[in-house]
Write a protein that holds these residues in place. Structure first.
Motif: not given
Length: 325
Positions: A75, A137, A254-255, A258, A305-306, A308-311
């Motif tokens: 992030y 990654r 999935s990580t 994006s 990034y928003s 597709r990203n739960k965090d």
């Protein structure tokens, strides 16, 4: 006496002509050709895109800075990419809006070269940042047990600083070389900002050395990052395929999905304009492609990034919830 005056006049005219040929004080940007209605429509659309880009990227920067769950290398690099997107579009947008409303506008030589420097520097830095993000990654998926010991906050900060410093240092050499070219004849740039290829077309100098220098400097700023990204993702795919369960494979991929989408969009537009432009590619198509990576890519990045990203979604929800309470 008449002959002497004529001779002096001819010498003066020759001197003025040489001055005009070697010193272009300003360029005229044509922008997009078309009627006033097209310009107003494009102006309104790009205003919305610009505001959306600034708000979206600032939101990511704020969330990464304030939310504890986002205090990770991945992030942090996303926030650095958001800074690059803000710099890129802010460097191009204000003057382009003026060009659209004025049906073309003048820009000083110094202003044009400065705009080119910040544009080129930001693009080069983003190339390096995308390579760093792919390495992050790669370590997370291919060497998860050592991830926390390798990608420390100090190491992540160093990688980001190297990307920014190297990107702007390489392009400084390009900019100095281009600023030393002789510009003569027409000063009209058929584009909406001062880009590399339109500037070369206006130069009266032999541009072979400049093109060779730019090609050599693009090796560390574009081609090596591309190879790093390719190498990392080949190994990531191989590592993911070795995971026995389909749920594990989906979670691992999935990580980085994006980031892979962002890389694909960025490099597709970049390579289409600068590396492998087609023979049939007109100026209009070139402008549209340039519009994609200067306006729409910075807008799309935070959206990808928003969504597709739960965090990030959770951090945004928590921030809104705290403000409402």
């Amino acid at each position: 006496m008449g002959k002497r005056a004529a001779k002096e006049s001819a010498c003066t005219s020759l001197y003025e002509l040489e001055n005009n040929l070697t010193k272009v004080k300003e360029f005229f940007l044509l922008g997009f050709q078309g009627g006033q209605s097209l310009h107003i429509s494009l102006f309104c659309l790009l205003q919305v895109v610009y505001c959306g880009t600034i708000c979206g990227n600032f939101l990511i920067i704020i969330l990464v800075s304030t939310s504890k769950i986002l205090h990770t290398p991945m992030y942090f690099f996303i926030s650095q990419l958001s800074i690059g997107d803000i710099l890129l579009i802010t460097n191009i947008a204000p003057n382009m809006f003026y060009v659209l409303l004025s049906d073309g506008a003048s820009m000083t030589f110094a202003g044009c070269i400065t705009q080119f420097y910040f544009f080129d520097g930001t693009e080069a830095s983003e190339c390096l940042l995308l390579a760093v993000m792919s390495y992050d990654r790669y370590v997370a998926i291919c060497n998860p047990l050592r991830y926390s010991s390798i990608m420390t906050s100090t190491y992540s900060l160093k990688l980001a600083m190297i990307s920014w410093i190297l990107g702007f240092s390489i392009t400084l050499l390009d900019t100095i070389t281009i600023s030393m070219l002789i510009f003569c004849g027409s000063n009209i740039i058929d584009h909406f900002f001062c880009d590399f290829l339109p500037l070369l077309e206006l130069s009266c100098s032999d541009t072979f050395i400049v093109q060779l220098e730019v090609f050599l400097l693009s090796i560390p700023s574009i081609f090596i990052p591309t190879l790093i990204i390719f190498y990392c993702y080949v190994n990531i795919v191989l590592a993911v395929l070795r995971i026995p369960s389909s749920t594990g494979r989906q979670k691992a991929f999935s990580t980085c999905s994006s980031h892979l989408i962002v890389v694909s969009i960025f490099y597709w537009t970049l390579f289409s304009v600068y590396v492998v432009p087609t023979k049939r590619q007109t100026l209009t198509i070139s402008k549209i492609l340039s519009l994609l990576y200067t306006f729409f890519t910075p807008l799309v990045n935070p959206i990808i990034y928003s969504f597709r990203n739960k965090d990030i979604q959770k951090a945004a929800f928590d921030m809104i919830h705290k403000r409402l309470i």
